[in-house]
Write a protein that holds these residues in place. Structure first.
Motif, short mmCIF file in Angstrom:
data_model
loop_
_atom_site.label_atom_id
_atom_site.label_comp_id
_atom_site.label_asym_id
_atom_site.label_seq_id
_atom_site.Cartn_x
_atom_site.Cartn_y
_atom_site.Cartn_z
N GLN A 1 3.28 1.77 -3.15
CA GLN A 1 2.63 2.30 -4.34
C GLN A 1 2.01 3.68 -4.11
N VAL B 1 -2.32 -3.78 -8.25
CA VAL B 1 -1.99 -2.75 -7.27
C VAL B 1 -2.78 -2.89 -5.97
N CYS B 2 -3.84 -3.68 -5.99
CA CYS B 2 -4.72 -3.76 -4.81
C CYS B 2 -3.95 -4.29 -3.60
N GLY C 1 -0.15 4.55 -2.01
CA GLY C 1 -1.59 4.52 -1.81
C GLY C 1 -1.99 5.19 -0.51
N LEU D 1 -8.60 8.11 0.52
CA LEU D 1 -8.73 7.28 1.72
C LEU D 1 -8.13 7.99 2.90
N LEU E 1 0.84 -1.20 0.00
CA LEU E 1 0.00 0.00 0.00
C LEU E 1 0.87 1.25 0.00
N LYS F 1 -10.94 1.18 -0.31
CA LYS F 1 -11.07 2.42 -1.08
C LYS F 1 -9.79 3.26 -1.03
N CYS F 2 -8.68 2.60 -1.26
CA CYS F 2 -7.41 3.33 -1.25
C CYS F 2 -7.19 4.03 -2.58
N ASP F 3 -8.00 3.71 -3.58
CA ASP F 3 -7.95 4.36 -4.89
C ASP F 3 -6.74 3.99 -5.73
N LEU F 4 -5.91 3.05 -5.27
CA LEU F 4 -4.75 2.69 -6.08
C LEU F 4 -5.17 2.16 -7.44
#
Lengths: 185, 370, 294, 659
Positions: B106, D256-257, B108, B349, B103, D296-299
């Protein structure tokens, strides 16, 4: 057998095996429900704690009972079941094999094929109301614990014992006991 | 009904670990109970609402036997947001034993902006910050111990010896200086009839000389001159702050004897407000739990004086909220974060999460069994 | 105070009176009054007696139930064998009108009639389902921390499962929970659900085979580092306790593993002294066990 | 009655089924004594051509205006005799059937006298009712030229392709994100060892490409109203949070998730992301976001991921779509028995006890281990593997939720697993614990020979218990070799429980929506087990595949094709005839109380204003003739055609006359 390797000629005839189709019906009537449903999977024998240490084979007992082979009643191993019901709980046909064995034992009892050890327990119940009656040593232990010498059972109230004997009488057990005691003398 | 996933929870020493296991992957989220203060930020911000505050009591956090935070191994998405937002670095997320940071890698999610620097130029290497820090391992003071006094400062020492045969101060190699100082060694050469002038040699070990000049004073011919130049008039080594351990409470900065030496910035800005009228006297659960020692019970100054029940030193409060969670009475403490210092991309987020973190926090007491 | 007629059976009052005494004393802490059940007899022994005649077995069981029906009290008992006899007789007679008629025609000879108005319950059922592990835990004064308990459920408590109310007969937990509520540890051991070997009349018919089964159980328990065996059946209790002496004589295997009925273990945890629980009457000395926990 | 009633009674022998128990001649004689009976006769098989001719001729010869046949259940032959009556020139609804077989001679075989008495009662009652019957006219309605298939496993896929190829617009609804169902989880298929994916994928692609098929995945049927020819179906298209038209299946969102969840398709053996496709060959290859675990990190929305495609929308709502179809095929498949309930086998307690489907994923080249069979405890290759057949099948233990029927696939897939283990792991020995090997299909028994020849060991005995060595995690399996009569205690590396096939949980909702029934085994009930196994008692609704009962792939495909053929008949015919057995409202007596509106299970009653007064009416097509509204109507304004109060009372009175 007449001589080595030879069978008595009277055994050569075929068609000697005889089954009693009523045996399994009697087993079912005496509580061995679904006994006719056995499909001989062996789950009972495999789970039975007696299998590895004795000649008792539950599946074989069920087989013989189902075919009506009355010889199963003479089998001394029939009395080796500890009635732990493991076979019954795992049976995929929902047969309570333990109850079927008990039913077979009931039938055997009617034919006086019951071990004397059982008859002795009945005798004790008939006499005292207890299968395992009180003893001198135990009375002392009871008193030390603040309990009366005898428990408040038929030991203290022997007037109830006559009822027990009446039940043994009307169910025919008392007669079997007396006859078997006489036979063994 | 399937064999996998296996969700489980276990305690390993002072770590409480939740696990999601499939045949080929094991994910662990571990809470270090030594570090957790029960501040509850993880529970506030978990995107899956997989964390709830545990049974906090009026116990110092280091003695807690059960985790202050209870993690639901089934609900957790093992995303790592809580790991990032724990101000006390009490959480670790691993995949098959390796840290799982996808996370963050990247971008995020942003990091806290962690500012905690010691200006080594002005730092005098004293022990005040280490002593004042509420945490054990946050100040890393790597200062060698002074066993010889000359180790206290950094300098260069030079010796000049007058060996000019024509000089009236010429060294006679008498050896007195060597007798009294380890830095000087005088070697005599055997005199021969051919050369009686060169009687010996004076050797100088600059690392051993601390410039005390006793040799100058004692020299019968005044042939020795010692010149010491101090390049660094302080202890060697360095004092740094481990940002993984630091709570950014500023105790060190506030107590540092040298101004502008420690630059430390709190992660949160905002306010803490105590409504003492609601506070029950004698409880002190918040004082016990405060990881930054910002809360205190004020002393009675005079007999008969009614002391305030609870006070806070805003300087040291990091607005973590542990006191709010532990307080047994409603509306006694209000913690409000207004600014969160971060670095990196402010993702959607994050914004949502920050919104939750910036809500006013005050104890709400739920009755048990309802 | 909930009142029950306390059905003693044979082995508890006549061999291990400590089980009887401990049941009465420990139950009082939970407002359970186990009262004298006058005129009760042998249940009668399900395996031995039932094997001779099921109807007579049910009729004699029903005689005991009817005595309590007259007093309007539920029956509580502490023996798996008695539980099989009385619980099943009660259950079968209630569920099967034809059987009820048949048995009542036998009972008519002693001017008795089965009504089906009371319940028969094992004390372990009452403790788990009515009292609850929380209250059991609260009653503990002497936690049994560090004690490794090998639990022996016994067969007739759980099986046949269709005729019982405890659920799983392969991996039951309730007895374990009750032991753990006392602070002890329930150790898992091989063949935990195996029979002790005494039932079905086998102990009196072929004692060597009965003991061979018991021997295997004891061996597995000791392998699992058990400090004590805990049971809820005086007949299993006798087999496991007295059996150790017989095993030593016959096969030379020595375990010296103390055997306690759950109510005795509960009594220790509730702070009672070993004498009032009758522990000194056991064949296998409980001293090493007491030394460990007291 | 205006006209004098002249009823003909025909008593069927049904071979010995009826005549073997009761005196049919005497019954016919008795019938003659009843009021309004003008003719009575018995015959060996009334349903046969001569039997039917007999009815037709008797009507003409004796001028009959009503018929009663005393024979079997009306379920099969009522249409036969109605037709014969109609051919004789009498309205087919003036026929009534007396069931003296199923409800009489078959169940009272042991007491013929009482059976005779009962037969007389029934005949007397039906004659009384026949005297009261009124002529009715059947109604014809057009049929929508479209069909709905619910469930897109191999059954639904096959049925859809058949319908579509027959030129019928087909809506194929699947609740999962991809079609393929259970078959897509399988590695190879017995006995031919075809790769399951290889034979299934082309069909899946055909479904997606076929212009006549409208594929609706990740969708569930929410509501069904209407009747054969005119079903209105509401379908919820659950939001994937991805626009299917924009997603190109590139998989960057998945890369990417940061979320990790067990993949349901792989039975949790390996993880998936919150953005996922269940398996690489999925159709449609459209990603789905599992919103339950998405943070919902939007990556996935960044430029590097979905970026310009803009296929992802976290706020995309579910959509409700309504379609109109003429017929419906239910192909909702099955579940696997929760074998954890068989505690003696230790599933989920012991690491190395797995289910058949889990073994399938472990063996599968597209599975989590790439087809390397490993045991879960330590990742080692098992050298000895036990198979417990009938794990929950052929088992009447209700406490464990086991199933009494044979699941029909377990023997064969276990044989296949045995073959694959021998092939994949040198030296590995499979031990199959069986009671009977049921290899009944084409080339199945030969497959059994093959595995025996390859070294599979077959032990005739059911496993009583499995225990685990806590250190090695090896399993000890206890069973009796019933052929030797010997107890076996075998230490094995791994055990596969070939667990039973059970009715799917998700079928319950469809069952209720379509007013279907289930047989005692829990599977959906067919119209006739032998002659109509693909139809249901609801007209226009058909069954395909495992939802009706356990069967293997060839049988499922055949069943699905049969269902498709049956479902296409009304569509191609273009119209259907509706039974005139529905309720009618006497609007003069109706008080408009709306009691019937709440009572009707089919939503067939409605309240309308007629001449300024609220009155009820019944939608003839929706009404199934159950009579609930009529019995609840306080003013007695509702009349059930063909089952009027008078008709039913006449039966009751006739019954009472005999006693």
């Amino acid at each position: 057998m007449t001589s080595e390797g030879m069978r008595d000629p009277k055994h050569y005839q075929l068609g000697k095996t005889q089954f009693d189709p009523d045996l399994i019906k009697e087993v079912e009537a005496r509580g061995g429900k679904n006994a006719q449903m056995c499909y001989q999977c062996g789950t009972c024998t495999a789970g039975c704690p007696m299998t590895q240490r004795s000649g008792l084979r539950v599946r074989t007992v069920m087989r013989k009972a189902n075919l009506g082979m009355r010889e199963v009643l003479d089998d001394p191993d029939l009395w080796l079941c500890t009635t732990c019901y493991t076979c019954s709980d795992r049976c995929p046909r929902r047969i309570i094999a333990t109850d079927a064995i008990i039913a077979l034992r009931n039938i055997a009892t009617q034919e006086h094929k019951v071990p004397m050890s059982m008859i002795k327990i009945m005798g004790s119940i008939a006499k005292t109301g207890h299968g395992v009656p009180n003893s001198e040593g135990n009375m002392k232990k009871r008193v030390l614990l603040g309990l009366p010498e005898n428990p408040p059972t038929t030991h203290t109230y022997p007037e109830y014992i006559k009822d027990i004997n009446k039940i043994l009488e009307v169910t025919g057990l008392l007669k079997i006991k007396e006859e078997m005691e006489a036979e063994s003398q | 009904m399937a064999l996998f996933p296996i969700y489980s929870k276990r305690e390993e020493g002072r770590k409480s670990i939740i696990e999601q296991k499939t045949l080929v992957q094991t994910l662990n989220l571990a809470l270090d109970m030594e570090r957790c203060t029960g501040c509850g930020i993880c529970a506030e911000i978990c995107p899956e609402e997989a964390i709830v505050k545990g049974p906090l009591g009026a116990v110092g956090f280091k003695e807690m036997e059960v985790p202050e935070m209870v993690f639901d191994q089934n609900k957790c998405s093992y995303c790592g947001v809580c790991v990032e937002l724990c101000p006390f670095t009490a959480l670790k997320l691993t995949e098959n034993g390796e840290p799982k940071t996808d996370l963050i890698d990247q971008e995020g999610f942003p990091h806290y902006l962690k500012v905690a620097e010691i200006n080594l130029d002005t730092c005098v290497r004293c022990k005040v910050c280490e002593e004042m820090c509420p945490r054990d391992k946050a100040i890393e003071r790597n200062v060698p111990e002074v066993t010889e006094r000359q180790q206290a400062v950094t300098y260069t020492a030079e010796m000049q010896l007058d060996e000019d045969p024509g000089s009236e101060n010429k060294c006679t190699y008498c050896g007195l200086c060597g007798e009294i100082c380890d830095a000087l060694t005088v070697e005599h050469k055997e005199a021969t009839p051919i050369n009686i002038e060169a009687l010996g040699e004076v050797k100088f070990d600059s690392t051993k000389c601390d410039g005390c000049k006793i040799c100058e004073e004692i020299c019968p011919t005044d042939s020795i001159k010692i010149d010491r130049t101090i390049s660094e008039a302080k202890l060697q080594g360095e004092v740094t702050i481990n940002k993984d351990e630091c709570m950014f409470c500023t105790w060190c900065a506030k107590t540092c004897p040298i101004e502008n030496t420690i630059d430390i910035k709190k992660i949160f800005e905002g306010s803490i407000n105590i409504k003492t009228e609601n506070c029950p006297a004698g409880c002190s659960a918040c004082v016990e739990i405060c990881p930054c020692n910002a809360l205190y019970l004020p002393p009675q100054h005079e007999p008969g004086e009614i002391a305030a029940k609870l006070e806070v030193n805003d300087d040291f409060c990091t607005l973590c909220g542990a006191c709010v969670n532990v307080c047994p009475v409603a509306n006694t403490i209000e913690v409000k974060r207004d600014v969160i210092h971060i670095e990196g991309t402010e993702t959607e987020l994050y914004k949502k999460t920050a919104g939750k973190m910036m809500e006013l926090k005050t104890p709400t007491i739920e009755k048990l069994g309802t | 105070m909930k009142e029950y007629n306390f059905f003693l059976g044979c082995i508890a009052p006549n061999r291990y009176p400590g089980i009887e005494a401990s049941a009465v004393k420990t139950s009082r802490k939970f407002d359970i009054d186990l009262q004298d059940f006058k005129g009760a007899s042998c249940c009668p022994a399900p395996g031995a007696f039932g094997s001779m005649d099921v109807d007579a077995w049910i009729a004699l069981g029903a005689r005991n139930i009817c005595l309590s029906e007259k007093e309007g009290k539920d029956i509580a008992l502490i023996c798996n064998g008695c539980y099989k006899s009385l619980f099943e007789a009660n259950h079968r007679l209630k569920a099967n009108p034809e059987l009820k008629e048949k048995i009542n025609s036998i009972l008519a000879n002693i001017d008795t009639e089965f009504q089906g108005s009371i319940e028969v319950r094992h004390l372990i059922d009452i403790l788990y389902n009515d009292v609850g592990t929380e209250k059991v835990k609260e009653s503990v004064e002497q936690p049994l921390t560090g004690l490794n308990v090998a639990i022996h459920y016994g067969c007739h408590l759980l099986k046949p499962k269709f005729d019982r109310t405890f659920g799983s007969s392969e991996r039951p937990r309730f007895f374990d929970e009750l032991v753990e509520a006392l602070g002890a540890t329930s150790v898992d051991y091989k063949e935990k659900m195996m029979c002790c070997g005494a039932g079905g009349g086998v102990r009196s018919y072929k004692v060597d085979l009965a003991l061979d089964m018991c021997n295997e159980k004891l061996y597995n328990m000791v392998q699992a580092n058990a400090d004590v065996v805990v049971n809820v059946c005086p007949f299993c209790h006798l087999q496991l306790d007295r059996g150790q002496v017989e095993i030593k004589e016959k096969f030379g295997d020595v375990y010296d593993l103390p055997v306690l009925h759950y109510n005795q273990l509960l009594g220790i945890a509730q702070g009672m002294n070993p004498e009032e629980l009758g522990l000194d009457a056991h064949e296998i000395s409980v001293e090493p066990l007491l030394a460990k926990i007291l | 009655m205006d006209e004098e009633k002249r009823i003909g009674v025909f008593v069927c022998h049904c071979g010995t089924n009826i005549a073997g128990v009761i005196d049919v001649k005497a019954l016919a004689e008795y019938a003659k004594t009843l009021p309004n009976v003008a003719y009575a006769e018995d015959y060996t098989y009334v349903c046969s051509t001569p039997g039917q001719t007999m009815i037709r001729d008797a009507i003409k010869e004796h001028n009959l205006n009503g018929t009663v046949v005393a024979a079997c259940s009306p379920r099969l032959h009522e249409p036969t005799f109605r037709k014969a009556t109609e051919e004789g020139g009498v309205n087919q609804f003036l026929f009534s059937m007396a069931n003296i077989r199923e409800q009489n001679t078959w169940v009272h075989m042991e007491e013929p006298e009482k059976a005779m008495q009962k037969a007389k009662d029934v005949v007397r009652m039906e004659v009384a009712r026949a005297s009261m019957l009124e002529p009715l006219t059947a109604k014809t309605v057009p049929v929508e030229k479209a069909a709905l298939v619910i469930g897109a496993g191999i059954a639904g896929i096959q049925a859809s392709l058949e319908l579509a190829d027959a030129g019928i617009k087909t809506y194929l609804v699947e609740k999962e994100p991809s079609i393929g169902g259970m078959m897509s989880r399988l590695d190879k298929t017995f006995p031919t060892l075809d790769c399951s994916q290889c034979i299934l994928t082309p069909k899946m692609v055909d479904v997606e490409r076929n212009p006549n098929i409208e594929l609706m995945t990740y969708s569930e049927v929410e509501d069904v109203s209407g009747y054969i020819g005119n079903f209105d179906v509401t379908i919820r298209q659950k939001s994937r949070y991805v626009y299917e038209d924009k997603c190109n299946g590139c998989g960057k969102c998945q890369e990417v998730c940061p979320v990790s969840r067990p993949n349901e398709f792989d039975l949790g053996l390996q993880p998936r992301k919150a953005a996922y496709v269940p398996f690489p060959q999925a159709v449609p290859l459209k990603f789905t976001i599992d919103m339950d675990s998405c943070i919902k990190c939007d990556l996935c929305k960044t430029q590097e991921a979905c970026g310009d495609l803009e296929a992802i929308d976290f706020d995309k709502p579910d959509e409700l779509v309504t379609v109109k179809v003429g017929t419906i095929i239910v192909a909702t498949g099955f579940d696997m028995y929760d074998v954890e309930r068989k505690e003696e086998w230790g599933y989920k307690v012991f690491d190395n006890v797995v289910t058949g489907l889990e073994m399938e994923r472990l063996i599968s080249a597209s599975g989590p281990t790439g087809g390397n069979v490993i045991r879960p405890s330590d990742g080692q290759k098992p050298k000895s593997v036990g198979f417990v057949l009938c794990a929950g099948s052929r088992d009447q233990d209700e406490e464990d939720g086991a199933k009494p029927y044979c699941s029909r696939v377990c023997c064969m897939y276990s044989l296949k697993h045995a073959h694959q283990l021998i092939e994949k792991i040198p030296g590995c020995v499979p031990y199959l614990f069986y009671m009977d090997i049921r290899s009944f299909g084409k080339a199945y028994e030969e497959f059994y020979y093959r595995i025996q020849n390859e070294g599979g060991k077959f032990i005739r005995g059911r496993v009583s218990r499995i225990t685990e060595d806590p250190i090695t995690k090896n399993l000890t399996v206890t069973a009796e070799d019933t052929l030797l009569g010997q107890l076996l205690e075998m230490e094995l590396d791994m055990v596969v429980l070939a667990n039973a096939v059970v009715p799917a949980e998700s079928t319950q909702k469809i069952k209720t929506l379509l007013t279907l029934s289930n047989s005692p085994d829990g599977f959906l009930l067919e119209a006739h087990p032998k002659l109509n196994p693909m139809s249901t008692t609801t007209d226009g609704v058909f069954l395909a595949g495992m939802c009706q009962g356990p069967r293997d792939i060839p049988d499922v495909v055949s069943h699905a094709a049969a269902a498709a053929a049956a479902a296409s008949i009304p569509i191609h015919r273009g119209s259907v005839t509706l039974e005139p057995i529905f309720a009618i409202v006497d609007q003069e007596h109706c008080g408009g109380c709306a009691t019937c509106i709440g009572l009707c299970p089919y939503g067939a009653t409605e309240l309308n204003e007629v001449d300024g007064k609220l009155v009820a009416s019944v939608n003839e097509a929706k009404c199934k003739g159950c009579g609930t509204c009529g019995s609840g109507c306080p003013s007695g304004a509702i009349k059930m055609q063909h089952f009027t109060n008078e008709q039913i009372m006449s039966e009751i009175e006739a019954f009472a006359q005999g006693w």
